[in-house]
Write a protein that holds these residues in place. Structure first.
Motif, short mmCIF file in Angstrom:
data_model
loop_
_atom_site.label_atom_id
_atom_site.label_comp_id
_atom_site.label_asym_id
_atom_site.label_seq_id
_atom_site.Cartn_x
_atom_site.Cartn_y
_atom_site.Cartn_z
N GLN A 1 -9.86 1.73 -9.09
CA GLN A 1 -9.86 0.95 -7.85
C GLN A 1 -11.23 1.05 -7.15
O GLN A 1 -11.73 0.08 -6.61
CB GLN A 1 -8.78 1.52 -6.93
CG GLN A 1 -8.43 0.64 -5.78
CD GLN A 1 -7.20 1.16 -5.05
OE1 GLN A 1 -6.69 2.24 -5.33
NE2 GLN A 1 -6.71 0.39 -4.11
N ASN B 1 0.85 -1.20 0.00
CA ASN B 1 0.00 0.00 0.00
C ASN B 1 0.88 1.25 0.00
O ASN B 1 1.86 1.32 0.74
CB ASN B 1 -0.87 0.06 1.27
CG ASN B 1 -1.97 -0.97 1.25
OD1 ASN B 1 -2.13 -1.73 2.18
ND2 ASN B 1 -2.73 -0.99 0.18
N GLY B 2 0.49 2.20 -0.83
CA GLY B 2 1.18 3.49 -0.82
C GLY B 2 2.52 3.51 -1.53
O GLY B 2 3.25 4.49 -1.43
N GLY C 1 2.89 3.66 -4.70
CA GLY C 1 2.78 4.54 -5.87
C GLY C 1 2.23 3.87 -7.12
O GLY C 1 2.42 4.37 -8.24
N LYS C 2 1.51 2.76 -6.96
CA LYS C 2 0.99 2.04 -8.14
C LYS C 2 -0.02 2.91 -8.90
O LYS C 2 0.09 3.09 -10.11
CB LYS C 2 0.33 0.71 -7.70
CG LYS C 2 1.29 -0.23 -6.97
CD LYS C 2 0.65 -1.53 -6.58
CE LYS C 2 -0.41 -1.39 -5.51
NZ LYS C 2 0.08 -0.91 -4.19
N SER C 3 -1.01 3.46 -8.16
CA SER C 3 -2.03 4.29 -8.84
C SER C 3 -1.39 5.56 -9.39
O SER C 3 -1.76 6.05 -10.47
CB SER C 3 -3.14 4.66 -7.88
OG SER C 3 -3.73 3.51 -7.37
N THR C 4 -0.41 6.10 -8.66
CA THR C 4 0.27 7.32 -9.11
C THR C 4 0.96 7.06 -10.45
O THR C 4 0.89 7.88 -11.38
CB THR C 4 1.30 7.75 -8.05
OG1 THR C 4 0.64 7.86 -6.80
CG2 THR C 4 1.96 9.06 -8.41
N1 LIG Z 1 -3.40 13.53 -4.23
C1 LIG Z 1 -2.46 13.17 -3.36
N2 LIG Z 1 -1.85 14.09 -2.59
C2 LIG Z 1 -0.89 13.76 -1.72
N3 LIG Z 1 -0.44 12.51 -1.55
C3 LIG Z 1 -1.00 11.54 -2.29
C4 LIG Z 1 -2.02 11.81 -3.24
N4 LIG Z 1 -2.40 10.66 -3.82
C5 LIG Z 1 -1.63 9.69 -3.26
N5 LIG Z 1 -0.79 10.22 -2.36
C6 LIG Z 1 0.22 9.53 -1.58
O1 LIG Z 1 1.12 8.93 -2.50
C7 LIG Z 1 1.47 7.64 -2.08
C8 LIG Z 1 1.19 6.66 -3.22
O2 LIG Z 1 -0.19 6.60 -3.41
P1 LIG Z 1 -0.83 5.60 -4.46
O3 LIG Z 1 -2.30 5.76 -4.41
O4 LIG Z 1 -0.16 5.79 -5.76
O5 LIG Z 1 -0.36 4.21 -3.83
P2 LIG Z 1 -0.82 2.74 -4.21
O6 LIG Z 1 0.44 1.97 -4.34
O7 LIG Z 1 -1.73 2.75 -5.37
O8 LIG Z 1 -1.57 2.36 -2.86
P3 LIG Z 1 -2.72 1.26 -2.61
O9 LIG Z 1 -2.13 -0.08 -2.79
O10 LIG Z 1 -3.06 1.51 -1.19
O11 LIG Z 1 -3.83 1.56 -3.53
C9 LIG Z 1 0.70 7.36 -0.81
O12 LIG Z 1 1.59 7.55 0.27
C10 LIG Z 1 -0.39 8.39 -0.80
O13 LIG Z 1 -0.69 8.79 0.50
#
Ligand SMILES: Nc1ncnc2c1ncn2[C@@H]1O[C@H](COP(=O)(O)OP(=O)(O)OP(=O)(O)O)[C@@H](O)[C@H]1O
Length: 546
Positions: A414, A366-367, A369-372
């Motif tokens: 998601q 989690n977190g 950065g996959k969705s990012t």
């Molecule tokens: N709009 C935003 N502003 C600030 N921080 C953000 C934003 N979106 C995501 N983050 C932070 O960036 C990091 C990566 O987020 P992301 O959603 O890309 O993770 P992820 O790997 O997809 O997580 P998960 O498995 O929980 O879905 C996290 O620490 C999150 O808190």
């Protein structure tokens, strides 16, 4: 004046209606000026006349004017509503369209209810301001000039009495101008926030119900109401003070007219009919002067709304190029780095190539950065990253990503969203054309049978999608994206709401169709690893402190 120039473009789209409206308004005004003149002369004629012919004639004229005024006032109000509503919606849409194309990070800390209420309210205020004053400025100015002239010809001394009232009005406006602007700005903000809190709770009705947090919800709304109410009272006090000072000036002027006018009649310098004419005209002049004073207040209100609309419209749009491409063979990220805040890079020094025909599985805790990462390669963060992202040979910033995403990219989020519409419209949302047999095939593969819903494909999905399950919501989104047959397909956590059999069916569908596209699946468990051609583990791409 900048508000008029800005709003005029919207109102002028309805030129014909506007023209009729202006003509009717001017005729009504001219008749309103003629009426007291007729009445005063009628009184003087009655004092000396002794035949009935003139009585009949004047009565007929008065009835004709009255009927015209009734019809004209109906038509004017109707046209006003028509032009006002259309112009307001046009302006509203323009601001909304601009807003939707602003960089995604503008929306951080912004609430949709707040923005919605703000845009609607401000558009309505500026359009109303223009329509209410467009004619009134000219006609009230003309009224003052013409009536002063007529009054002068009747009695010079009486007319001169009224002149000092003008600078008094200007002085009052000068004093009240800035405080009115400030309090109005504050009130508008508080109203928007109150509305957004109400909206938020209605949207979150499920959370409030499940946690039975009715008291907490009420407290949040009630606090924002208190703040709005305080601002409303403070604004009302100032506004009333302004209006009262206006009424006081009117009272003084009326006193002067009765005192000096009465003396002129007794001394034989004016007839009773002339006094009646002058009294009516002075009331009309005072009305027109006080219109200008009220105009000052409504101008300050409109200025607040105009400034708030311009604040949105002056924000730059996000980067979106104009080159269109029609297929995607590969997407390449070179040394890509991205951070949400100054202290930590979410993605840094990231290199990856995605090729058509392959399935990529992005994993990581989690977190990580996959969705990012997905948002970066879809061009959503075009304004914020370092490094290079290419679609084939094209830098992403030069591409018309709106066109590409609409036509060639399918993304299943998601937290999938449905629209408050029929089931069939949910399957086909955003698609310009689709093949119905293909849809049936996909639904069959995803094990989603529309017949199980009350009205089959015609079933309306309610606003909070309470009448479908989480898994069904996900399947609707999956079906839509497979139906689109995109060049790039992104599935963010597709197994989160699916049963084991459905996950297997989905995997089959992905493999069967993979050759025609790039498929990227995000998953932090390992459901999809066995069908992936390449696994990208973001845990291995360590974050860097800046
Ligand atoms: N709009 C935003 N502003 C600030 N921080 C953000 C934003 N979106 C995501 N983050 C932070 O960036 C990091 C990566 O987020 P992301 O959603 O890309 O993770 P992820 O790997 O997809 O997580 P998960 O498995 O929980 O879905 C996290 O620490 C999150 O808190």
């Amino acid at each position: 004046m900048k508000i008029i120039k800005f709003t005029m473009t919207y109102v002028l789209k309805y030129k014909i209606y506007l023209l009729i409206f202006i003509l009717l308004n001017f005729v009504s005004r001219a008749l309103a000026i003629f009426f007291p003149y007729l009445t005063g002369n009628y009184i003087d004629i009655l004092i000396t006349a002794n035949d009935f012919q003139i009585v009949t004639k004047i009565t007929l004229i008065i009835i004709t004017i009255g009927i015209f005024n009734m019809v004209s006032s109906f038509a004017q109000r109707y046209l006003n509503v028509k032009i006002q509503t259309k112009a307001m919606i046009d302006l509203n849409f323009d601001v909304l369209n601009h807003l939707l194309k602003m960089p995604i990070r503008y929306f951080e800390n912004k609430n949709s209810g707040y923005l919605n209420h703000r845009i609607n309210n401000d558009s309505s205020v500026v359009v109303n301001f223009l329509l209410d004053n467009l004619l009134n400025i000219v006609s009230n100015a003309l009224t003052i000039i013409i009536l002063f002239y007529i009054s002068f010809t009747i009695n010079v001394k009486m007319t001169l009495i009224l002149i000092p009232v003008f600078p008094l009005y200007l002085f009052l406006y000068y004093i009240f101008r800035k405080p009115l602007y400030r309090r109005n700005y504050d009130l508008k903000e508080k109203q928007n926030i109150f509305f957004s809190k109400m909206n938020q709770h209605l949207q979150n009705v499920n959370i409030v119900k499940i946690n039975a947090t009715f008291t907490e919800a009420h407290e949040v709304i009630s606090n924002s109401f208190k703040s709005m109410f305080k601002s409303l009272l403070s604004h009302t006090k100032l506004s009333l003070l302004f209006t009262n000072s206006n009424s006081f000036t009117m009272l003084v002027a009326n006193g002067l007219i009765f005192f000096f006018g009465g003396r002129e009649v007794i001394r034989g310098n004016m007839s009773v009919g002339e006094f009646t004419i002058i009294k009516s005209y002075f009331s009309m002049i005072m009305g027109s002067i006080s219109y200008f004073l009220n105009f000052g207040e409504s101008y300050q209100k409109a200025l607040v709304s105009y400034d708030r609309l311009k604040q949105i419209l002056d924000e730059s749009k996000e980067i979106n190029g104009n080159k269109k491409i029609f297929n995607i063979s590969n997407i390449k990220l070179e040394n890509v780095a991205f951070s949400y805040n100054k202290s930590e890079k979410i993605i840094s020094n990231f290199n990856q190539k995605f090729k058509k025909g392959k399935v990529y599985c992005v994993i990581g805790s989690n977190g990580t950065g996959k969705s990012t990462l997905i948002k970066l390669l879809l061009g959503i963060y075009n304004d914020y990253y370092d490094g290079k992202i290419h679609y084939d040979t094209n830098e992403i910033k030069n591409l018309d990503m709106y066109y590409i995403r609409k036509n060639f990219v399918g993304v299943c989020m998601q937290e999938p969203k449905t629209i408050n519409s029929k089931l069939i419209e949910n399957f086909t949302y955003g698609l310009e054309q689709y093949n119905f047999d293909n849809l049936s095939l996909i639904l069959n593969k995803l094990k989603l049978d529309p017949a199980k819903f009350d009205n089959g494909l015609e079933t309306i999905i309610d606003e909070a999608s309470n009448n479908i399950s989480g898994g069904e919501k996900l399947k609707i989104n999956l079906a839509r994206n497979f139906l689109k047959s995109p060049e790039l397909l992104v599935l963010d956590e597709p197994s989160s709401a699916l049963d084991v059999e459905s996950v297997d069916k989905l995997k089959d569908l992905i493999v069967e169709t993979k050759l025609s596209r790039i498929t990227i699946i995000i998953s932090h468990d390992h459901d999809f690893i066995n069908i992936a051609d390449e696994v990208i583990d973001l845990n291995k791409h360590k974050r860097n402190d800046i």
